[in-house]
Each structure stands twice: as structure tokens, then as C-alpha cells.
Design an enzyme around this catalytic site. Structure first.
Site, PDB file in Angstrom:
ATOM      1  NE  ARG A 630     -38.851 -59.819  21.435  1.00 26.01           N
ATOM      2  CZ  ARG A 630     -38.378 -58.803  22.150  1.00 26.01           C
ATOM      3  NH1 ARG A 630     -37.086 -58.612  22.270  1.00 26.01           N
ATOM      4  NH2 ARG A 630     -39.212 -57.961  22.722  1.00 26.01           N
ATOM      5  N   GLY A 703     -29.491 -61.382  12.986  1.00 30.09           N
ATOM      6  CA  GLY A 703     -29.354 -60.418  11.894  1.00 30.09           C
ATOM      7  C   GLY A 703     -30.198 -60.872  10.720  1.00 30.09           C
ATOM      8  N   GLY A 705     -30.248 -58.569   7.744  1.00 29.15           N
ATOM      9  CA  GLY A 705     -29.986 -57.602   6.670  1.00 29.15           C
ATOM     10  C   GLY A 705     -29.531 -58.216   5.365  1.00 29.15           C
ATOM     11  CD  GLU A 706     -24.550 -58.914   5.210  1.00 28.15           C
ATOM     12  OE1 GLU A 706     -23.595 -58.678   4.477  1.00 28.15           O
ATOM     13  OE2 GLU A 706     -24.429 -59.315   6.373  1.00 28.15           O
TER      14      GLU A 706
END
Ligand code: MOS
Length: 739
Positions: A630, A703, A705-706
Site C-alpha cells: 500500500r 519498503g 526506498g531502495e
């Protein structure tokens, strides 16, 4: 932003918590009101400057500090001969490199050998030039292939696999064995790392470029031998980190030591050149991937061995090969990570540590296998989709990787590709299409947060966790607003302060799930606190209901059964309270059950243009289809993927920290010589989110971010092969490689 349909699965385009709203800290940042550590000042502030070694290995034989000490404004010169003892924490964790100035040994070029403290930065800089060091230099071991480099095997405990790869490889009808290399890269946040340290008696306050105030506090306390309660670490804003802020580096420790020594607050700002030797880097790797497959493209063996560089006395290590344990279905898998000790600065995390390098080798090898088989690379990956964890047999919490392949291929126009290398050209430009998949690792650590609802109807959410620029302030504000039934503008997020409820570092793409779950728990505890308040209140429609029977809506707590409820403000006023607070904490979801929590997934599709005469490689298009669970904020999530993709393009084509093998010196420690991708290198980046929420946390997030880097490098390398017919197995891919 496009939400692509998720293949055959039911439409899973998710509801957003909020719009892709602007960052809540955007005005503070663009208006210059956000205090970065370099901006912090105190009355009586002194300045510290590092002196670094000019050899890479050996011993300091003489250290003449007399001229520096006599220079104008100088307050102290600290060296290994006079620095107060620094503790090596007994449980020295990966976040804490060996302490600085500990002895006369030189372990890398650019090692700190002294720190000069003076009234002004200019005086300290000038005096630093006057420190004379003599060395008994030894030839450095500075190259991954050096025969004398000590090897460490698996201190990480992450090697593993299943079955018998050797037997399976022997029996495999089709085999691919290739060796790939990835260069060392240096995190280059815009903001140079800095520390401002101030002692008030026995209490230390530190503003630092850290991604984890709680962790830096613990590391500083351990190193300085003071109780953690005596240390406060602040990092409300950071000018980028990319992982460089995940360890407590020597300059941070030295700023605190220097401040104690001179009895004044001390600021220490690294120069750009010092950033290359003082705050970690992505270690270079050599990797051998061996794949065995049936003729119809089913993997029967996957063997991945990786050698990564490491400094001489450090414990940092990255899961380079380890990520191949859970990427594809294969009955036989083996991964092995070896650390090669070199006279280089301590490495550290750099966006998608380990995975960026390991994914590159695996995804390039799969492309090579696809050509061996004469099979489409997307089809090969779909055929080897891991329905369950290939080693443990656990179910994934949520894995919509197949939807990523389909949505990405569709958006890119992959079906138009003729697989023949050098088959597409426009004039003297060779055109190539390449793709890669990514199964990113899962990471979540224990986290706490506190929510306070006040008499004015607003809420404050507090956590020591910080926002290194990813958008955490914003998405947590949105999440808390939703959970508390308040408008976004009524919620204020306070972060980046170790005196607030403890949080893990912003890293490993893990803070959104960790902090989001803590905020979720705190919101329930807060509802409970309100319900306790009215337990014997005959006027309240909430007096006889439990926390599972209520939710928040429009500034009210309401019963889910009949919708009756009360405003927070009325509840507080009637009970004579100015505010009500509750804390919540979250553990990482367990991994020992039948379900394993999973990280995010993505498929990347790249089009490259290669000048046939000049060898210049341009990325012309790049499509990312990502399963991030999500998505809390379309704008910040997309920004994370776009930013990571820019980093991936840099890693693929530009970025390389060059260490001279004979001196151990970094040859290109400037932004002029260390090339990063700039606007002119970046084409239109198409990012779309697919797939459903992840039930391993109550907010459904993964996550992200990476996720921008892994997959991007391999998609580009595979596209370069398709364009040119040249398989370049070393990053960055340079002009001369394709000529
Ligand atoms: Mo990142 S390397 O988890 O900051």
C-alpha cells in the site's frame, strides 16, 4: 502516476491513504528554516578539522604537532598519543566502526591521524596543514584480486541454500557460468556530513548527520563510556544520506571528544574529499554466478558466490550473494559471501547495500541464460517465479512480482523487441532493450512512537526515527491523520531526536513499516486511554465499548456499531485534561511461521542508445513497475523510485570510486572526477505501482526506498548487450567497453 492492472489477479489498485500531497516539511526546507547539522551553532562554538594519512598501510613514526599548536586560534590538537581512551564497544555492531585515533597503525589512505580544534574553521584548516606526520609505510593491499588479501568467510551467517548445486549443475542440460564485477561507489549526499557536539556538565548533545539518532546515541555512549541517558542526538533534517548515516563514524566521536577536551561546543564538517574516506562507501565486488536449467527454461541450479571488499579491522558486510536465496524457484541453490580485507576506508551501506551488486550479477546471468535458451527474458523469469520461498518453503506475505513483469512489459512495449543483438538501429545509433527483475530484501526492526492529542484538536506524533529526505515526515503525518480521523494539517510529526521514543535507523527500506506499525499501535493505545477516561462517564456514548469497537472519524472517536461518538476536544474538556498521550511499539513480524514477510518487488525495462562510432551510451527510457504494497503517498514513493533509478543509472554507467592499487589512494575524490548522473543523463522515468497491500503489517506497506537501484543496472547492461552484441560484465560500463 499510473496504476497498472495486476495481470490476472483481481484489480488491486489500492486506495491511497492520502493524495500524493506535497511534503509537510517542503516549506521549511525551501525557505531555509530547516536546520541541518551544518547550520547548527552555539555561543563559543569552536571548529574541528581532520588531518588524514597520506599512506595506506604501515605505522606512524612521528607526529609533530608543535607548529599547529602554536598557530593562531588553536585550542587543541588531538592525536592517538593524547586522545582520551575510547571504548571498543564489547558488542561492536556493524553500525560502529573501530574507534578513531586508537593507535599508530595506518589501515587506509585518508585515515584520520589528528584533529585540530580552533576558534574558527579557517584557523583549524590552516593549523591542520601544519601537522607533520612521518610514516613507516608498507605496500598496501588495495585490490580485490590481491593474492595477500585476507579473506573472511560468512561472519554474517547468511550463506545458505538448498539441495545440491554441484550435482544439479553437472546434470543440467543448459549451463551458464559468468563472472561479473561491480565498482566501489561512494555515497555523495549534497550535504557534507557534520557533527556539532556540546557538553553541559556530564551531558552531551550532538547534532549529527545520522540516519538513526537512537543508534548514534547508543554508539556514542558506548564509545565515550558514558550512560546513554547522558547523550542526546538530534537529526531533524539531513541533506541526504544514501546509507552513509547508518554507522557512527569516527568524526562524530571525535567532535564529542574535542568538545569535552576544549570545554566548548565543537563543530566538525567534513570536506567533500573527506566524505570519500570517512563515511563509508559501497564495496566493490567480484561475483560468479552459475546457472543450470532445463531446455524449457526451468532453473535446476543457482550458485552465486561473491567477493566484496572490506577494510582491515571492520565488521561491515553486505548480503551480496545472499539475496539469490529467495529470488527464483530452483530446487538447488547455494550462495556464499566472502569479505576480502583491504587497506581501504571502512565501507558502509549505500542504497540497496549488497542487493544492488548481487541483483546485478544474477539478473545479467539470467539474461545470458535466456540467450542460451533462445527464450524471452521475461518469459524465463515468469517460468521461474518462486511461488514460495525456495529455501524454506514458506509462503510470501505478498509477492506480486509477476504483475510487475506484465505491467512493466506492457508499458514499455517489450513485445516489439526483436531479441537479435544489433537488430535495431536508427542511423548510426544502436538501440537496445533490456530488462531485469528485483526481489528486494525484507527488513524491519523494533520501533516506538508516541501520539498526543491536545485540547485544540490537534495531534503530535513523536519518534526518534528520522527523515533523511525520503518523505517520512509526510507519510507518517498522513498515516496518523487517517488513523486519528484528523485532517493532515492538524497533525504534527516530531522526529529525529534520540530523547523521543526509540526507533530504528532510517534504512534498509524498513522505517515506514516499523514506524507506521508503531504509530498504528500508538493510535489504538490512545483510543484505549480515551475510553478509560469515559469508562464511568454516564454522558459518554463510548463508556461501554472496547478499543476494537471504535474508530476515528472527523476529529471524533466513534462506535463502529451505531456511529455514535465524541470529539477528542469534548472528551478532554469534560475531563479537565489538556492532552492525552499514548505510546505504541512494534516488533518486526515473525519469520518462523508459515509465512515469511517479504520486501518490495519490481521489474525494470530499459532502452539504451549507443553511438556506433563513439560508443557513448544513453539511457533513452526506463520503465519501473513496482510492488510496494500500500503506497502511503504517490508523490514521495514515486520520488524514491525515481531517485533510486537515477542512482542506478549512475551505478551502471558512471559511478566508480577509483583506488590506486599501488598507493591505496582514492584517485577521484571530488564531484568533478567522481561522476554521478545529472539531469542530462536522465530520460523520462516511468514509475508505476502494481499489486496489493502487504498483510505483514497493519498498514499494508512495503519498503520502497531502495528499490530504484537493483534491477536498473542489469536492465541497462542487458540493453547494452542487445544494442551492441557486446556483453560487458563490469560496472560501470564505459565507452571503451563497447567500442
Ligand atoms: Mo539505506 S543504504 O538503507 O540508507
Amino acid at each position: 502516476m499510473t496504476h497498472a492492472p495486476a495481470g490476472e489477479e483481481p484489480a488491486m489498485t489500492h486506495a491511497l491513504v492520502g493524495e500524493g500531497i506535497d511534503r509537510v516539511d517542503a516549506r521549511a526546507k525551501t525557505g531555509g528554516r530547516a536546520a541541518y547539522p551544518t547550520d547548527v551553532t552555539h555561543p563559543g562554538l569552536a571548529h574541528a578539522v581532520l588531518v588524514q594519512s597520506t599512506v595506506a598501510a604501515g605505522r606512524i613514526t612521528a607526529l609533530d604537532t608543535a607548529a599547529a599548536e602554536a598557530a593562531p586560534g588553536v585550542l587543541a590538537v588531538l592525536t592517538h598519543e593524547n586522545v582520551p581512551p575510547l571504548q571498543e564497544a564489547p558488542d561492536r555492531s556493524a553500525s560502529l566502526p573501530p574507534p578513531p585515533l586508537r593507535d599508530d597503525r595506518i589501515r587506509h589512505h585518508g585515515q584520520t591521524v589528528a584533529v585540530v580544534v580552533a576558534d574558527t574553521f579557517e584557523q583549524a584548516t590552516e593549523a591542520a596543514r601544519l601537522v607533520r606526520a612521518g610514516y613507516a609505510a608498507e605496500p598496501p593491499i588495495a585490490d580485490l584480486d590481491h593474492p595477500d588479501a585476507p579473506h573472511d568467510h560468512d561472519p554474517f551467517g547468511s550463506d545458505g541454500g538448498t539441495g545440491d548445486v554441484e550435482k544439479a549443475l553437472e546434470a543440467a542440460p543448459v549451463r551458464v557460468e559468468r563472472t561479473y564485477r561491480t565498482a566501489a561507489n561512494t555515497n555523495n549526499p549534497m550535504g557534507p556530513f557534520a557533527t556539532v557536539a556540546r557538553w553541559d556538565g556530564d551531558r552531551l548533545t550532538v547534532h549529527d548527520c545520522t540516519q538513526g539518532p537512537s543508534r548514534t546515541r547508543a554508539d556514542l555512549a558506548a564509545t565515550l563510556g558514558v550512560p546513554p541517558e547522558a547523550v542526546r542526538v538530534l537529526a531533524p533534517y539531513l541533506g541526504g544520506g544514501f546509507g552513509a548515516g547508518l554507522r557512527t563514524w569516527g568524526h562524530t566521536v571525535l567532535a564529542a571528544v574535542a568538545a569535552r577536551q576544549v570545554g566548548r561546543p565543537v563543530k566538525l564538517v567534513l570536506t567533500r574529499k573527506q566524505m570519500f574516506t570517512s563515511v563509508g562507501h559501497r564495496p566493490d565486488t567480484k561475483q560468479t554466478v552459475r546457472l543450470g536449467a532445463t531446455r524449457d527454461g526451468r532453473l535446476t541450479a543457482l550458485d552465486h558466490r561473491a567477493w566484496q571488499s572490506l577494510s582491515m579491522t571492520d565488521v561491515n558486510k553486505e548480503p551480496v550473494a545472499a539475496n539469490s536465496q529467495d529470488s527464483y524457484a530452483s530446487p538447488n541453490i547455494a550462495t556464499r559471501d566472502v569479505q576480502v580485507r583491504l587497506h581501504v576506508p571502512a565501507p558502509g551501506s549505500m542504497r540497496a547495500p549488497g542487493d544492488a551488486q548481487g541483483n546485478h550479477a544474477l539478473e545479467c546471468a539470467l539474461d545470458e541464460l535466456a540467450y542460451e535458451l533462445g527464450m524471452d527474458p521475461v518469459e524465463l523469469r515468469l517460468r521461474n517465479y518462486a511461488e514460495e520461498h525456495p529455501v524454506t518453503g514458506q509462503q510470501w506475505s505478498a509477492n506480486d512480482l509477476r504483475a510487475c513483469y506484465r505491467a512493466g512489459a506492457e508499458a514499455f512495449g517489450w513485445s516489439r523487441r526483436d531479441p537479435e543483438p544489433r537488430s535495431a538501429r536508427r542511423g548510426r545509433t544502436l538501440i537496445g532493450y533490456g530488462m531485469a527483475g528485483t526481489s528486494f530484501f525484507f527488513y524491519q526492526a523494533p520501533c516506538a512512537a508516541r501520539i498526543t492529542v491536545t485540547r485544540d484538536g490537534g495531534a503530535v506524533v513523536e519518534s526518534s526515527g528520522m527523515d533523511l529526505g525520503t518523505g517520512t515526515y509526510t507519510v507518517m503525518t498522513q498515516l496518523a491523520a487517517e488513523l486519528l480521523g484528523l485532517p493532515v494539517r492538524a497533525v504534527r510529526m516530531v522526529m529525529g531526536d534520540s530523547s523521543l521514543p526509540a526507533a530504528p535507523s532510517a534504512g534498509g527500506s524498513g522505517l515506514t513499516a516499523a514506524l507506521g506499525t508503531a504509530v498504528h499501535t500508538a493510535s489504538r493505545h490512545l483510543f484505549r486511554a480515551f475510553l478509560d477516561l469515559v469508562r464511568h462517564d454516564p454522558a459518554s456514548p463510548l463508556r461501554d465499548v472496547g478499543v476494537d469497537g471504535v474508530r476515528a472519524k472527523d476529529g471524533r472517536i466513534v462506535r463502529t456499531d451505531d456511529g455514535r461518538g465524541e470529539r477528542y476536544t469534548d472528551l478532554l474538556a469534560r475531563h479537565g485534561r489538556d492532552a492525552l498521550s499514548a505510546e505504541g511499539s512494534a516488533e518486526a513480524p515473525g519469520e518462523d511461521g508459515a509465512v515469511v514477510p517479504t520486501g518490495p518487488y519490481a521489474a525494470k525495462f530499459a532502452e539504451v542508445h549507443v553511438d556506433q562510432d563513439l560508443g557513448v551510451i544513453r539511457v533513452a527510457r526506463l520503465v519501473t513497475a513496482a510492488h510496494c504494497g500500500r503506497v502511503l503517498n504517490e508523490k514521495t514513493a514515486r520520488s524514491q523510485l525515481v531517485g533510486g533509478t537515477v542512482g542506478g543509472i549512475g551505478m551502471a554507467l558512471l559511478e566508480e570510486t577509483v583506488t590506486e592499487p599501488h598507493t591505496g589512494r582514492i584517485a577521484n575524490p571530488t564531484l568533478g572526477d567522481y561522476l554521478v548522473a545529472v539531469n542530462a543523463d536522465i530520460p523520462r522515468l516511468d514509475v508505476r505501482f502494481v499489486g496489493g497491500p502487504d498483510p505483514s503489517n497493519p498498514n499494508g506497506t512495503k519498503g520502497c526506498g531502495e528499490l530504484g537501484i537493483p534491477g536498473t543496472t542489469a536492465a541497462i547492461a542487458n540493453a547494452v548487450f542487445h544494442a551492441t552484441g557486446v556483453r560487458v560484465r563490469r560496472l560501470p560500463i564505459r565507452i571503451e567497453d563497447v567500442l
